[in-house]
Design a protein around this motif. Sequence first.
Motif, PDB file in Angstrom:
ATOM      1  N   SER A  98      -5.099  -0.483  -1.417  1.00 49.28           N
ATOM      2  CA  SER A  98      -5.727   0.368  -0.398  1.00 49.28           C
ATOM      3  C   SER A  98      -4.687   1.107   0.438  1.00 49.28           C
ATOM      4  N   ASN A  99      -3.513   0.493   0.661  1.00 47.47           N
ATOM      5  CA  ASN A  99      -2.446   1.189   1.391  1.00 47.47           C
ATOM      6  C   ASN A  99      -1.953   2.401   0.615  1.00 47.47           C
ATOM      7  N   LEU A 100      -1.827   2.230  -0.712  1.00 49.19           N
ATOM      8  CA  LEU A 100      -1.423   3.355  -1.556  1.00 49.19           C
ATOM      9  C   LEU A 100      -2.462   4.468  -1.477  1.00 49.19           C
ATOM     10  N   GLU A 101      -3.721   4.097  -1.474  1.00 49.52           N
ATOM     11  CA  GLU A 101      -4.794   5.101  -1.401  1.00 49.52           C
ATOM     12  C   GLU A 101      -4.729   5.883  -0.089  1.00 49.52           C
ATOM     13  N   LYS A 102      -4.440   5.184   1.000  1.00 46.10           N
ATOM     14  CA  LYS A 102      -4.311   5.860   2.296  1.00 46.10           C
ATOM     15  C   LYS A 102      -3.144   6.843   2.290  1.00 46.10           C
TER      16      LYS A 102
END
Length: 412
Positions: A98-102
């Motif tokens: 999810s951090n990568l997606e952000k």
Amino acid sequence: MKTAVVLSGGGSKGSYELGVWKALRRLHIHYDIVTGTSVGALNGAMMVQKSYRKAKKLWYKLTFNNIFDSNLTKDATEMELLKDYGKSFLKDGGKDVSNLEKMLRKAMNSKRFFATPIDFGLVTYNTTTKKPELIKKQDLTPQNLIPYLIASSSCFPAFQKKTIEGNDYIDGGYYDVLPINLAIDLGAENIIAVDLKAVGIHQKIKDPSIPITYLSPQNQLDSFLYFDKEAALHGSRLGYLETMKTFGKLEGKRFTFRKGQIRKLNEHYAPLVIQAIKQTVSQENSKVLDQILKVALYTRIESHQKKNADLLETVEQLGQIFEVPEEKIYTLRKFNRQLKNRIKKEQMKEFQDVEEQLKLKKIKELLNTKKITVYLYHKIKSQKTDHDRRRLMELSILMPHEFIKALYLSII
């Protein structure tokens, strides 16, 4: 003629593709289509919206700890990385990205992405339907663009599956890690394919008549599991240099030389190598001399190009043995200076165990190592008696390639 850039998966090795992109910009090579799998899809989307600086900034922020909230340091071993991924899989079904997606949402500009005339396609695998999905630009919307990019790069079981509208998706490498056929489907007539040699399935090319220029790392890249700024800089630099060499602006294989340096290597240093061989090896033994000369330049009579490549291989092996930096652009003079500085630091006394290994006939263990190169170099430089020369000739027969490396060091 429509040109396509095809980008393979490869995890953190994808920084190499950033370097390829930089070189294509420098070479003013226009592309009409981009297709990618996994990290290739992420890089490809940035290429479509022509945001090189944003992509570069994103890669330098992509650290292991930033993406996964982990405490592993950059000195972590491959086994420690695997254990960390394994724990995440057992506990949560893989790493949460999810951090990568952000980060990707901040880097991507969907308005710009859809406004450019450059076509795009990515590959992912739907585990719900058990079928691959080849998603084209026309299938994407501002709402599903980022989710599908993440789906393509969800390297299961290392990463968690990505759920989109009730379907679970994993990395496109489970179907096609280098989506050349997708580029052909989009109308590609000329292809530049970046193959990071990642684990994954390669589909048979449906139209072999289409010209393909392959770019692939000739040097060792960092672990595909670990994201780090230094690793990104290293991979990007190698991707840039390899592309410039492939398109004829620079020369070399594992190392990079300015134009004309390989010809200089052949024309100036090859005769010196031959002369040194004749001075070292007894010319009365013509068979031994012929054998060593053949090793020195291999089939040099066959073609000018073959001769250059063969002597280059010897020099580049020396660069690897003495750990000459790979990310720089060299003249032959500067490269030789690197070798000379390194050989000066090596003392013969540190390699006395070579004598014992030779007595025990452990030849294979010595091949292409620093210790045998340094040992032979000192033997060549210190030969005084007929006994020394005979011994050196015996060693040249046992390990002719190592002998040539040491000879080259002795003449530069």
